[in-house]
Every structure is written in C-alpha cells, then in structure tokens.
Design an enzyme around this catalytic site. Structure first.
Site, PDB file in Angstrom:
ATOM      1  N   ARG A  30      -2.981  13.845  -3.101  1.00  0.00           N
ATOM      2  CA  ARG A  30      -4.147  12.976  -3.065  1.00  0.00           C
ATOM      3  C   ARG A  30      -5.382  13.865  -3.096  1.00  0.00           C
ATOM      4  O   ARG A  30      -5.531  14.766  -2.275  1.00  0.00           O
ATOM      5  CB  ARG A  30      -4.121  12.139  -1.789  1.00  0.00           C
ATOM      6  N   ASP A  86      -5.297   5.620  -4.312  1.00  0.00           N
ATOM      7  CA  ASP A  86      -5.133   6.973  -4.835  1.00  0.00           C
ATOM      8  C   ASP A  86      -5.354   7.056  -6.340  1.00  0.00           C
ATOM      9  O   ASP A  86      -5.350   6.051  -7.047  1.00  0.00           O
ATOM     10  CB  ASP A  86      -3.733   7.498  -4.506  1.00  0.00           C
ATOM     11  N   THR A 125      -2.694   0.976  -4.538  1.00  0.00           N
ATOM     12  CA  THR A 125      -3.192   2.073  -3.710  1.00  0.00           C
ATOM     13  C   THR A 125      -4.570   2.518  -4.157  1.00  0.00           C
ATOM     14  O   THR A 125      -4.978   2.288  -5.297  1.00  0.00           O
ATOM     15  CB  THR A 125      -2.212   3.269  -3.772  1.00  0.00           C
ATOM     16  N   ASP A 156       0.857  -1.172   0.000  1.00  0.00           N
ATOM     17  CA  ASP A 156       0.000   0.000   0.000  1.00  0.00           C
ATOM     18  C   ASP A 156       0.900   1.231   0.000  1.00  0.00           C
ATOM     19  O   ASP A 156       2.095   1.141   0.278  1.00  0.00           O
ATOM     20  CB  ASP A 156      -0.901  -0.039   1.244  1.00  0.00           C
ATOM     21  N   ASN A 198     -11.039  -5.286   4.697  1.00  0.00           N
ATOM     22  CA  ASN A 198     -11.192  -5.890   3.376  1.00  0.00           C
ATOM     23  C   ASN A 198      -9.872  -6.392   2.784  1.00  0.00           C
ATOM     24  O   ASN A 198      -9.867  -6.996   1.725  1.00  0.00           O
ATOM     25  CB  ASN A 198     -11.836  -4.886   2.413  1.00  0.00           C
ATOM     26  N   ARG A 237      -6.482   3.454  -7.678  1.00  0.00           N
ATOM     27  CA  ARG A 237      -7.921   3.270  -7.421  1.00  0.00           C
ATOM     28  C   ARG A 237      -8.199   1.772  -7.198  1.00  0.00           C
ATOM     29  O   ARG A 237      -9.099   1.170  -7.776  1.00  0.00           O
ATOM     30  CB  ARG A 237      -8.789   3.778  -8.573  1.00  0.00           C
ATOM     31  N   ASP A 249      -3.980  -3.194   5.784  1.00  0.00           N
ATOM     32  CA  ASP A 249      -4.332  -2.668   7.098  1.00  0.00           C
ATOM     33  C   ASP A 249      -5.835  -2.711   7.383  1.00  0.00           C
ATOM     34  O   ASP A 249      -6.248  -2.641   8.534  1.00  0.00           O
ATOM     35  CB  ASP A 249      -3.820  -1.228   7.266  1.00  0.00           C
ATOM     36  N   LYS A 253     -18.036  13.462   1.479  1.00  0.00           N
ATOM     37  CA  LYS A 253     -16.612  13.573   1.159  1.00  0.00           C
ATOM     38  C   LYS A 253     -16.127  12.213   0.682  1.00  0.00           C
ATOM     39  O   LYS A 253     -16.585  11.172   1.172  1.00  0.00           O
ATOM     40  CB  LYS A 253     -15.834  13.984   2.408  1.00  0.00           C
TER      41      LYS A 253
END
Length: 1103
Positions: free
Chosen positions: A617, A686, A684, A369, A771, A743, A768, A571
């Site tokens: 990000r 991001d 990631t 990650d 999922n 993504r 972490d 958000k």
C-alpha cells in the site's frame, strides 16, 4: 496531583457549563485534567448519579412478554376453540385446550425471557465504548460506566458517550441532527465561553459536545458534564417516553381516520402481522390464513351433517379447525432464533437485528473491505523511496508493533523502478542503514537532508503512538494501522513523534513509548525525552487537518522553533498528495526544489506501480514552509482554518510502501464462499496494483486471467473514479460487475450495492467508517467491524464481527443457512402433520353410523395430543439440528420466497397425504378388516357397547399418526438425502447412521419418549376411554407398526424421486466459472499468442 474532595458537594443539577472555561469546569466537578478521576471517585459518582443510559433498555418487559405470547393468531384460535367447548359443556375438550394454551404460554414466556436475556447480552457486546482517562491511564470502558468529571477522548466515527465540555478540539466537527435537526456538521470551538446573562440555544453552544451525536471530523478531549437522562438528548428521550405507540394522534387527520389507523395498528399488533421480525410477521399471516382455512373446514364439517349441529358435531368442527393450527410454531421459532444468536457469539458474530438471521442464508454476493478484514490490519513498512536520495528496505520484521527488530538497508540513488529493472549485480546496497545514517557514514554523493525532512514529515503527520508495556514488556500501539506502521518505522530510526514535540511525555504510559536502542543517537533521544525540563523540544503544534476519506489525506502544521518557520506536513493517498504538489527534489544532484512537472509525476507513478505489484500500500508525503516572521494575523487564520490554502503548492518528498499480509484463513474462506455460490468482491481505498495483488493472493481474482474473455478481464479491476463515471445503464450493460474496485469512496460502495440490487443480488456489505453507514444500511445485510469499526457503522449494521475477520462472515453465512434450514425443517414437520390431520379428519366424515351421523376417526383430544405434545418437542430438536454436510455447497436460499419455497410447500402436501393415507389405512383395516364395518352409535362423545370397534380403530389410527409424526421429524433432517444415509461420503458407512441419530440428543429423546408415550395413553384407564375416547388394543399394534413402516417407506421413496429430479441441480455454481459465460466467443481463445499478451487488467475503461 491535586487532592480531591468528596463528590457529595458537587451540584449535579448545574447546567450552564458553556459559561465556564474548561479549567473552571474541572474545578467545579473536582477532576484532574492530567489524570482524570480515581477508581474510588468513579465508584462513588456512579452510585450517586447512576448508569449513563437513556432508560430501561437492558430491562426485561415481563408484562410485554406475556401479552406477546397470549396475543397471537395461533393462541387466538385455541382460545376461541376453548370458549366454544366450554359453552357447549364439553368440559374435557375445553379443559385439554385450556391446558394446551397454558403450556404454550408458559413455554413461550420462558423462552422469550431467555431470548430477551440473550439479546440484551448481545446488545451489551455491541454497545459503544468510551475512551476515558482514569488514574492517569487511558482506558476503554462501556459507555454506561461514564460519570460526570471523567476526561473523555473522542475521534472520527465515535458516538459521543455523554455531554462534554471540550478541553481541546482538533478540527473537530459533530453531527447533531439527532438533537437539533441541523443536517450540516457543527464545527466546535473548545476555547469559546458564553455569557451567563444571555440565553444560549443548545445548538449554538460550540464548546459543548452532546451525547449521542457523532464525530464526523477531527478529534477532541472533554470533561463529562452530564450523563444519562440528564444529557440534552436524555431530556428529549424523557419527554418522548409517553408518546408514540399504536394510537394515532395525527392532527392533520380526522378523528375517523385516526380511529381507523389506530384500529388497524391495534389488530395488526395483536395478531403479530405488524410487529416482530419479517419471519415472525410472515408466520403470523400464515396463521391467519390457516385460521381462515380452519373456519372453512369447520363449516364443511357442519355442512356434512346438514347443519344439524349437536355437541358432538360442534366438537368435531373444533377438532378439524385445530388440526390446521401449528400451535407450537411460534414457541419453536423463538427458541431456534435465540439459540442461533447465542451460537453466533461463539463464532465471533454479534447479531444486532434478528431479521438478519434469515437474511444471511440468502446472501449471494459479499462486498468486503480489504484492510483489517481480508488482511491482518497490522501493517509493516517495507520500502521507502526519497527522490534523489534512494530506496530504503525493511526486512526480517514480522512484529508490526516492535520497533527494535528488523534490518534496515539502503540502496543509494536508485528508485524502486530503477532497482527493479536494474540488471547490474551490485547496486551498492548499504547494510545497517540506521547506524551509518547517524554516524555520517553514508556515501558522500547523497543528500542526507532529504531523508531527514522526509522522516520528520512521516513522524509528525501522524497521530499514532507506539509504546512498550512496562509489566508485560510487550510492544503495543494505538491508532490507525497505517499510521502505526509509519510511526514504528520512525521509532526504528529513533525519531518517534514525542521526541520532536514532547507530547504526552508527562504521563508514565506515554513515557514508555521510548524505543530502546544501542546507538548513541538512540540514547541521546531517550535522554532528550527524559530531560524535557532542561531543554525545549524542536516542534510545537499549530493546527491539524484530520484525515478526510473524501480527499484521502491529512496535514499537520508545526512551528519549527529552530528555523522559526511554520511547516505543513502532509501524508495521504499518493494521487491525492501528488495533486497538491508543485515542487520536488527529483533532479540528479539537485539540492534545491524544482518544479514538479507532468513528466515527473509519471516517473513517480512508475515507482508506485512497482511497489504496488508487490502488494504494498503506497502513501506519499509532502511539505511546505512559511517564515514565521512573515505571518500576520490574517495569514495565521488562513493557516489554521483554510485547508485548501494549506495543502496547496506542496513539495513532494517521497513514498512509503506498507505491507498488510492477508489473514491465513482468508483464502480458504473465499474458496468456500465460491463453492457456496457466493461471489466475493473487494472494495478498497488502495491503489489498483496493490488491490489486484492481494485479491489474487486470496482468490477473489483468478490467477489465470488468460483463461477468461478479454472483455471480462478488462473490468475485473476498476477504480472508483472509473466506476462512478459510468451511468447506471452502462453499469447494467457490463458483462459482469468488477470483482475489485480500488480507490473506492463511500459513494462508490453505495453505487455498487444499487447495481447489485438491479441485478437482483442479495448482498452483504462490510464497513467500519462513518461514511460506510449509507452502504451498510442499503445492503441487505450490513456487517460492521467490532474492533476498528466506528459506533456509527455499528449502529447502521445488522451484524457486528467481534474479531474483524473475513472468515467470521463465512461463519455468519453458514449459521444463517443452518438456521433457515432448521426453520424450514420444523415448519415442514409441523405443517405436514397439520395437513395430514386435516385431510384425515375431512375424509373421515364419510364414516357414517346407522343413525346417519359421522363417526369421527380421531377424537378432539387425540388431535390436540398430536399437535402439541407429539410434534412440539421434536420440532424444538429440529431447530437445534447441526448443519448438513452439503450446506455450503448448495445455492444461496431464495430471498423472495424465504422459508416457504415451492419445495417446502410440495413436501408439506406430499408427506401430509402419505401420513393421512397411512392413518386411514390403519383405521379402515381395523373397522372393515376384522370388525365388519361396525361404526357404532353415539361414539363421538362417550363410550357404549357399540363403540368397541371404533374406539380400538381410533387407538390404532392415533398410534399410527403419533409414530408417523415422530418419524417425519427424522425424515426432514435432510430434505433430500435418505435418513439412513445422510452422509454418503463417510468413511464409516456401517456406524455413521447411529452417529447421526445420536448427534442431536434432544431430538433423539423427544422421538423415543414420544414413541413410548403412546402406550400409557392407550392403556391407562379413564384417561383412555373418558378423555381420549379410545380403548386398549392388541393385535392392532401390529397394524399401527406396519402402516408406520409403510409411511417411512413412502417418505423414503418420495425423497428418492426428489434426488433423481434434483440431480446436478442442487449444487451451487462457482462464480469463477460463471465469468467464462459472460461473452459470446470461446473463452479459450485467450490461449492464443495474440490475446494472452492482452490479459493484463487495463485500468482505463474501454467504451
């Protein structure tokens, strides 16, 4: 705060808490909902109810340790040999073997006891914690310290530490499959109360959260009602204590089948082939194989005597059989693995499964990650864009928690994309934006209200808290790093969440969240919080939909008391939020919402691209409102329960760009991984632009993309959707797997692991979140984060990083390689000695005396001495050997062969032959060189006048074998480099050898003492001729020394030949250079003008 009474009057046996309200439960358990228990109350209750654990996990099973040491194949052979020796009245040999068995068992028990203590301490380090309210303050404690009456907080990813009667629940769901078998998450309702007159099944008690279940959504607060074996899961554990084991009781099988299964499992457990780590099982199977070989050799011995077996022949058969058994192997392995696990703790790696110690050395692909692992995980807001308002920049702020630092500037009207492409020197940057915003000194042509509602959205769609510690004055924060960055920015603007909602201001700790400010407005907000009893706060919370990794957004619903509206504040990831938006304020000089068209979406994405190019990000914000007067009960239910309804037709408000700087050590670690032949991939959540920028900064992606074939460049960076849309065959046909997947969803990680496995890669995966557990389990080595990792991820992992640092993975791999290297070294040393003894003793059958009986070249006790005392302690020293200088420059270990590579097997026989030849040379030199081949008569059991020459020859051969075994321990420190030049690149060529020898003092003194110990064994009366069946020698010491030197020279020549063979083959191949080979054309074609324009990573995949 109400006064507490003693806990002795509490009925801890009461179980019907689901029939009580949360307030009644607090009263029953005598706890304060606002402050929790005091320290004194906690200590009293802990003494009364005991630790919150399910049994004897932390206790050491002494009986089990002894049984484990006695019942293994290695000891079994010794035990059988001991019984046979006593049966034929060979008391000396039997006594020595019994002593050897005793020493092995005692050392094994002691070392396994220490290993058990080490592993229990590691379990404590990786055990789950509980978030508890104690003395009015929030604390993180070990779960075992939780007691009834504690106020406990749980959130997504947590394992619930005890049975809780819920007080509040925000979109709270738990996975209770472990308890009820229900595969779907259970939605909890804190306000439910059940009738005491009806029996409510455990699975239907929605106001109770059960111990050991995991939180899959939302967060909650509850009162601990049951702990340990009194919890519902504890009752199950108690009932299972006497069930299981190796006895098969399957009712679907016949008695004969159950008997067969039980017998097979019993024998497997006894021999160690079905229990322990894979390496232990492999070595147990090796022991059984060696036992079979030993039996064959014993038969060969008896056959050579035409099966005329007397006591001497039987003893020699035992001697040959014992020569094949490395009796100290299990002990040394236990020491090495426990010591390695302890070393890893000092390097921020906690080992949860011993299997992973061997596996780490074979890792050749790491999927990591980004946030918090490759990067610092302490994010800082850098840019904010509000359409039709402008861009806000935050500079000179490096402390991610301190809201009082940094400069906030404002670029009116211009978006990041417009500013980035603007060639005008002066764009009218407004300095000191905060004061001018509150003093109404901004340009007249901007709509300040657009920024105000964005700021309200940013602080309300956020559950992080920022506060200043009253004692240390240090700024601290709780929550997700991304939310902390947003909350810190809101606090910089004097608008933290509690200033709008009043949440938590009753508690001293959260009152300290106020941000000191020199502005009048900052003072006004502080006074507002202090004067909470004099006025109402503007917002009160209605509902919340927590962040969901599958849709990548969260929403909070608040009642705006001034406007009398229910407002949705959303958000999340920009593509997720944009997909929910129908309106925006994007047109110039337009103060009203207008439709959000596809063209507008593209305009927003242009700004996202610009922010991402800077490694930021990007998150998006949106809002919508309903008039409170127009909301009926049905509508209210939809607002609080129906997420899809709430997050539909939103109004897009703006973007924030957050910077998460890479850790300073990450780039160096990635470079070392590449040098070690290990590929590093970033998976990631991001945006691709952000992920690509960070990946290039740390070295995962090469910066010179023009150097690589275009078909490789095109797939270096992919999105999760692109990767998931490919079939397994299409993925397998890719020239390389992507180095960066942006993504990325949890399912994408699983597909990446599967793709790596199909390419026969041995991979590690970091994770972490809840999922991430499927990918952690599927990976060959699952790596969880110790600080930010969920309990579910830790439980699914093999190792835990206590500092969440990517560089610690390098430590783990290096330590894994070192341990595998050391295990190979002592296994090679022990087995090579066994091979040498076996060859020497079998060949020795040709030495036949005048009566036709074989005269044994070594006595049984001499063989045992070399096996146990000479080899054991140097082997322990090899297990503690430091890493070789080229350890991280070699290719990863072969995961299939493990420690038994062809190199190790060939070395074993090569060193064994050289050693056997040296011993045979020394024996024959004495017998035939000076004594004319006198083999005596009856020299196998005792001394007589004809045995002088044989006894002296045995002393010489014994000394030679002892010294060769000790020299071999030094030689295998490095399996290829010369012992005299283990670090050829040193700048101290004349002293480096002595430094290397002295660096492992345990090994040094084991060899020195073993070398010196040969002399008393040869010279001490009675012991020499009655026990060892040899005599003192004189000139023969010169022969023993000469043949030992000959062995040393032979070993060095063999290693020189190996170096010639492995020249240019032993270095790991850098994965970056491997990328250039994944195409049929010349990679340097990319330098041409026509192709260098096309080296930018294209996100749409070409089919």
């Amino acid at each position: 705060m109400k006064e507490h009474k003693g806990s002795s009057s509490i009925d801890y046996e009461f179980a019907a808490f689901h029939t009580l309200s949360s307030a009644e439960t607090a009263g029953f358990l005598k706890t304060d909902l606002e402050n929790g228990l005091t320290k004194q109350e906690h200590e009293e209750r802990l003494k009364e109810v005991g630790d919150n654990s399910l049994g004897d996990d932390a206790k050491i099973d002494y009986k089990g340790i002894i049984v484990h040491q006695v019942c293994n194949a290695m000891i079994l052979v010794l035990f059988i040999s001991m019984v046979i020796s006593f049966a034929i009245h060979d008391w000396i040999t039997g006594g020595v073997i019994a002593f050897v068995v005793g020493v092995n068992v005692v050392i094994g028990v002691y070392q396994e006891y220490n290993a058990s203590k080490t592993m229990n301490s590691l379990k404590a380090l990786s055990s789950s914690n509980a978030h508890i309210l104690r003395n009015g303050k929030s604390e993180n404690l070990e779960s075992k310290d939780v007691v009834p009456g504690d106020i406990c907080y749980v959130k997504v990813g947590d394992t619930i530490p005890a049975d809780l009667r819920l007080i509040t629940a925000e979109n709270f769901e738990t996975d209770e499959a472990l308890l009820t078998g229900e595969s779907l998450p259970v939605s909890k309702e804190a306000n439910s109360i059940y009738s005491a007159d009806e029996e409510t099944p455990v699975g239907d008690r929605l106001n109770i959260a059960f111990s050991s279940s995991t939180v899959v959504k939302g967060r909650a607060q509850g009162i601990v009602i049951k702990t340990g074996l009194n919890t519902e899961i504890g009752k199950v554990a108690k009932s299972l204590k006497d069930i299981g084991g190796i006895v098969s009781k399957d009712s679907s099988k016949s008695k004969l089948e159950n008997f067969w299964i039980t017998s097979k499992q019993t024998v497997g457990a006894f021999l160690g082939t079905t229990t322990g780590t894979p390496l232990h099982r492999k070595l147990s199977k090796l022991a059984i194989l060696l036992f079979g070989i030993a039996v064959i050799f014993a038969i060969v011995v008896m056959a050579s005597q035409k099966f005329n077996v007397d006591r001497g022949v039987a003893v020699y058969a035992i001697c040959v059989a014992l020569s094949m058994i490395p009796s100290s192997l299990v002990v040394v392995l236990t020491i090495t693995m426990s010591a390695g696990a302890a070393v890893m703790v000092s390097r921020n790696v906690i080992v949860r499964k011993l299997d992973s110690l061997e596996a780490l050395g074979a890792v050749n692909d790491i999927c990591s990650d980004k946030t918090g692992t490759l990067t610092q995980g302490r994010m800082i807001a850098r840019q904010v864009w509000i359409p039709n308002f402008g861009t806000i920049t935050i500079n000179s702020s490096n402390d991610s928690f301190n809201p009082t630092g940094g400069e906030i500037n404002y670029i009116p009207k211009l978006s990041p994309h417009e500013y980035y492409h603007n060639e005008t020197e002066d764009v009218g940057i407004v300095q000191n934006f905060k004061n001018k915003y509150y003093d109404n000194e901004l340009p007249e042509n901007v709509n300040v209200g657009l920024f105000s509602q964005w700021l309200e959205t940013a602080t309300l769609a956020n559950i992080a808290t920022v506060f200043q510690d009253r004692d240390s004055l240090e700024w601290k924060a709780h929550g997700d790093p991304t939310e902390i960055a947003i909350q810190v920015f809101a606090s910089k603007m004097d608008l933290p969440r509690h200033a709008l909602t009043g949440e938590g201001v009753k508690q001293k700790e959260q009152t300290e969240q106020r941000c000191d400010s020199s502005s009048d407005v900052g003072d006004e907000i502080e006074n507002t919080v202090k004067g909470k009893d004099e006025m109402e706060f503007k917002f009160s919370k209605t509902a919340e939909f927590s962040f969901d990794s599958t849709i990548k957004r969260m929403s909070a619903i608040f009642l705006d008391k001034e406007q009398n509206t229910q407002n949705v504040y959303t958000k999340g990831a920009f593509e997720s939020v944009l997909s929910c938006c129908k309106y925006w304020y994007g047109k110039d000089n337009q103060d009203e919402m207008v439709p959000f068209t596809e063209q507008d979406v593209q305009q927003v994405k242009q700004n996202i691209d610009v922010l991402s190019l800077g490694g930021l990000r990007v998150l998006a914000f949106a809002k919508k409102s309903w008039k409170n007067d127009e909301i009926d009960d049905k509508m209210y239910t939809r607002i609080t329960k129906d997420r899809s309804f709430v997050e539909k037709d939103l109004c897009f408000l703006g973007l924030i760009g957050i910077y998460d700087p890479p850790r300073s050590e990450t780039a160096g670690a990635v470079k070392k991984f590449h040098k070690a032949g290990i590929n590093v991939r970033m998976l990631t959540g991001d945006f691709p632009g952000t992920a690509k920028a960070i990946a290039q900064e740390v070295g995962i992606l090469p910066t010179n993309l023009y150097h690589y074939p275009k078909e490789v460049v095109d797939i270096m960076v992919m999105t999760g959707i692109q990767f998931d849309n490919l079939s397994s065959d299409e993925i397998d046909n890719l020239p390389v797997l992507p180095l960066v997947v942006a993504r990325c969803s949890p399912q994408t990680k699983v597909r990446m692991i599967e793709a790596l496995h199909r390419r026969e890669k041995f991979c590690a995966m970091t994770g972490d979140g809840v999922n991430d557990s499927p990918s952690l389990k599927l990976a060959n080595v699952g790596i969880a984060m110790g600080i930010n990792g969920s309990d579910v991820a830790k439980d699914a992992s093999d190792i835990v990083l206590s500092d969440d640092n990517f560089a610690s993975i390098l430590n783990a791999v290096e330590e894994g390689r070192r341990m595998t290297d050391n295990i190979q070294k002592f296994v090679l040393q022990l087995l090579a000695c066994n091979v040498a003894q076996a060859i020497y003793l079998i060949v020795g059958l040709v030495f036949q005396s005048e009566n036709g009986e074989s005269t044994f070249p070594l006595s049984p006790v001499e063989v045992l001495w070399v096996i146990v005392f000479t080899s054991c302690f140097p082997a322990m020293g090899l297990g503690l050997e430091k890493a070789g200088p080229d350890l991280m420059e070699r290719p990863p270990n072969d995961s299939k062969s493990g420690i038994f590579t062809w190199e190790v097997i060939i070395d074993m026989f090569a060193y064994g032959l050289i050693m056997a030849g040296s011993c045979m040379g020394s024996f024959t030199s004495v017998i035939y060189g000076n004594d004319n081949g006198n083999l005596g008569i009856g020299c196998n059991s005792s001394y007589n006048d004809t045995c002088t020459d044989v006894f002296r020859a045995r002393s010489t051969a014994f000394s030679t074998m002892t010294w060769c075994a000790l020299i071999l321990a030094w030689e295998v420190i490095d399996m290829r480099r010369s012992f005299f030049r283990m670090q050829p690149e040193t700048d101290r060529p004349f002293t480096q050898f002595f430094i290397d020898v002295w660096s492992n003092q345990f090994l040094f003194w084991s060899i020195v003492i073993g070398f010196a110990g040969t002399f008393p064994v040869v010279y001490i009366p009675v012991i020499n001729d009655k026990v060892f069946l040899h005599k003192p020698i004189g000139y023969e010491w010169g022969l023993a020394f000469a043949f030992t030197i000959a062995f040393w020279i032979g070993a060095e020549m063999y290693k020189y030949a190996k170096r010639l063979y492995f020249r240019n083959k032993s270095m790991a191949e850098d994965p970056e250079s491997d990328l250039e080979k994944k195409a049929a054309r010349d990679p340097f074609e990319a330098y041409s003008t026509s192709t260098t324009m096309m080296t930018e990573v294209q996100l749409p995949l070409k089919v």
